[in-house]
Write an enzyme that holds these catalytic residues in place. Structure first.
Site, PDB file in Angstrom:
ATOM      1  CG  ASN A   9      -1.670   1.108   1.438  1.00 13.99           C
ATOM      2  OD1 ASN A   9      -1.672   2.110   0.509  1.00 13.99           O
ATOM      3  ND2 ASN A   9      -2.338   1.237   2.375  1.00 13.99           N
ATOM      4  CE  LYS A  11      -0.182   3.169   4.737  1.00 16.37           C
ATOM      5  NZ  LYS A  11      -0.081   3.288   6.106  1.00 16.37           N
ATOM      6  CG  HIS A  97      -5.782   1.843   5.491  1.00 24.29           C
ATOM      7  ND1 HIS A  97      -5.291   2.717   6.291  1.00 24.29           N
ATOM      8  CD2 HIS A  97      -4.764   0.994   5.236  1.00 24.29           C
ATOM      9  CE1 HIS A  97      -4.256   2.716   6.498  1.00 24.29           C
ATOM     10  NE2 HIS A  97      -3.633   1.399   6.093  1.00 24.29           N
ATOM     11  CD  GLU A  99      -2.907   5.403   6.876  1.00 22.79           C
ATOM     12  OE1 GLU A  99      -2.844   5.865   5.615  1.00 22.79           O
ATOM     13  OE2 GLU A  99      -2.200   5.211   7.376  1.00 22.79           O
ATOM     14  CD  GLU A 169      -3.491  -2.507   7.400  1.00 24.57           C
ATOM     15  OE1 GLU A 169      -2.316  -2.912   6.939  1.00 24.57           O
ATOM     16  OE2 GLU A 169      -4.243  -1.370   7.203  1.00 24.57           O
ATOM     17  N   GLY A 175       2.458   2.455  10.640  1.00 28.83           N
ATOM     18  CA  GLY A 175       3.239   3.359  10.378  1.00 28.83           C
ATOM     19  C   GLY A 175       4.317   3.782  11.712  1.00 28.83           C
ATOM     20  CB  SER A 215       5.258  -1.439  12.033  1.00 25.54           C
ATOM     21  OG  SER A 215       4.969  -0.147  12.171  1.00 25.54           O
TER      22      SER A 215
HETATM   23  P1  PGA Z   1       2.942   0.320   7.677  1.00 26.45           P
HETATM   24  O1  PGA Z   1       1.342   0.619   7.071  1.00 26.45           O
HETATM   25  O2  PGA Z   1       3.504  -0.936   7.000  1.00 26.45           O
HETATM   26  O3  PGA Z   1       3.607   1.592   6.986  1.00 26.45           O
HETATM   27  O4  PGA Z   1       2.820   0.279   9.234  1.00 26.45           O
HETATM   28  C1  PGA Z   1       0.468  -0.710   6.871  1.00 26.45           C
HETATM   29  C2  PGA Z   1      -0.798  -0.143   6.389  1.00 26.45           C
HETATM   30  O5  PGA Z   1      -1.206   0.975   6.619  1.00 26.45           O
HETATM   31  O6  PGA Z   1      -1.311  -0.705   5.533  1.00 26.45           O
END
Ligand code: PGA
Length: 252
Positions: A9, A11, A97, A99, A169, A175, A215
């Site tokens: 992803n 983003k 997601h 976010e 997640e 992140g 992460s």
């Molecule tokens: P990250 O994000 O690997 O940067 O923690 C994962 C995601 O949001 O899908």
């Protein structure tokens, strides 16, 4: 047999040129491999989709959108419909997601509509769920995840649900550099599979791919993916470098 999937992803990162370059690098690495046991998915921003879908080898790398509109078409300035996404050659759509839920206030009714449109257009939803830190600390994480799945997915008939990929997640791991421990991931994935089994039966549950996200990186992917109920990963930061992403794919 459920699929093993590693999805990147991106983003809101990468110019169009860099995105095309990165997709080409990953495609080349994946193509060289004889063993195509793992489904590799790239999820670039909307404006990259058509180009990325064109340059990757369809049998090696699939493409996903990061979001879609909740309406099929019409006067929705700035939105991108599922049909438009499909016309680029993308096969998956990430839905729900954290976010999107947090910054754009996407609620379960809206997510339900997006899942429905995605399935109606024969694309595959990668449906994200996961608890916030305070919810885990209050020992509510199982309840939160169950509610998210119940509210947005469990109205689907079994043959439709059977097409959905679930991504667990934990929001506190996205992140942040803090990953769920291998035990925490396995525990939640087994729980998710058990509630799918309660709703749709063992066969559907056993065939559902449940990805871990938050992460995940080359140094911890092997341990996470080594768990019986972890069928791959949704990778953010570590999907922006071809070598890291490829190392994660090879962690299976
Ligand atoms: P990250 O994000 O690997 O940067 O923690 C994962 C995601 O949001 O899908």
């Amino acid at each position: 047999m459920r699929k093993k999937i590693v999805a990147g992803n991106w983003k809101m990162n990468n110019s169009l040129n860099r995105g095309i370059e990165l997709a080409a690098e990953i495609n080349k690495m994946v193509r060289k491999q004889d063993d195509h046991d793992v489904t590799v998915v790239l999820s670039p921003p909307y404006i990259h989709l058509a180009d990325v879908a064109r340059i990757v080898d369809k049998d090696a790398v699939a493409v996903a959108a990061q979001n879609c509109a909740s309406e099929p078409k019409g006067a929705y300035t700035g939105e991108i419909s599922v049909k438009m996404i499909k016309s680029t050659g993308a096969e998956y759509i990430i839905i729900g997601h954290s976010e999107r839920r947090t910054y754009y206030h996407e609620d379960h009714g809206l997510l339900k509509q997006k899942v429905k449109l995605t399935l109606e257009n024969s694309l595959i939803p990668i449906f994200c769920c996961g608890e916030h830190l305070n919810e885990r600390e209050a020992n509510n994480h199982f309840e939160v995840v169950k509610q998210q799945l119940t509210d947005s997915l469990f109205d689907l008939p079994a043959h439709e649900f059977g097409k959905v990929v679930v991504a667990y997640e934990p929001v506190w791991a996205i992140g942040t550099g803090v990953t769920a421990s291998s035990e925490q991931a396995q525990e939640m994935h087994a729980y998710i599979r058990s509630i799918i089994a309660d709703k749709y039966g063992d066969e559907v549950a056993e065939n559902t791919s449940i990805l871990y996200g938050g992460s995940c990186k080359p140094s911890n992917a092997k341990e996470l993916f080594g768990n019986k109920d972890v069928d791959g990963g949704l990778i953010g930061g570590a999907s922006l470098e071809a070598s890291d992403f490829f190392a994660i794919i090879n962690s299976f």
